[in-house]
Design a protein around this motif. Structure first.
Motif: not given
Length: 140
Positions: A132-137, A11-15, A20-21, A87-93
């Motif tokens: 846990x952010x990488x559990x789906x990897x 999800x975009x929030x997880x990314x 951030x992590x 901030x720019x990275x966090x907001x890349x479309x």
């Protein structure tokens, strides 16, 4: 150890949480901008370049980054992870489909390819893999 996941499975929030992590471990970012692109991507590139106060990468910069390769039809920008750049990275479309990597010292720790693949790579005993952010990897 490498772990892999498709960007479409995150999800975009997880990314944003992953970025951030990893900002705590990484000190630089590299982004490949297409030489020809729609105006919104070119505008983002110009904003990014203004934020980092640099011009497009030179051959000398490429030779100092062993893990990074030049791609035909793209310009690679390497920049320090300042607050403005973060901030720019966090907001890349997401629809920009830009390849980018987060770099710790001289090693690309996390990479998103232009085909939507995400790869995280570090030593097997790295504390990063305990998140846990990488559990789906999946391990590759």
């Amino acid at each position: 150890m490498k772990r892999y996941c498709m960007l479409s499975n995150i999800s975009s929030n997880t990314l944003k949480d992953i970025y951030t992590y990893l900002f705590n471990s990484c000190d630089k970012v590299n982004i490949y901008f297409p030489n020809e692109a729609p105006s919104d991507i070119m505008n983002f590139q110009n904003t990014f370049l203004e934020a980092v106060h640099i011009a497009k990468s030179s051959d000398a910069l490429f030779s100092s980054e062993d893990n990074l390769e030049e791609k035909e039809g793209y310009s690679m920008i390497i920049a320090s992870l300042t607050d403005e750049v973060k901030n720019l990275i966090l907001n890349i479309k997401p629809e920009f489909h830009l390849s980018l990597g987060l770099i710790a010292n001289d090693k690309v720790l996390f990479y998103i390819g232009d085909e939507g693949e995400c790869i995280i790579e570090d030593s097997e005993d790295s504390v990063i893999f305990s998140s846990p952010l990488f559990n789906s990897f999946k391990v590759i």
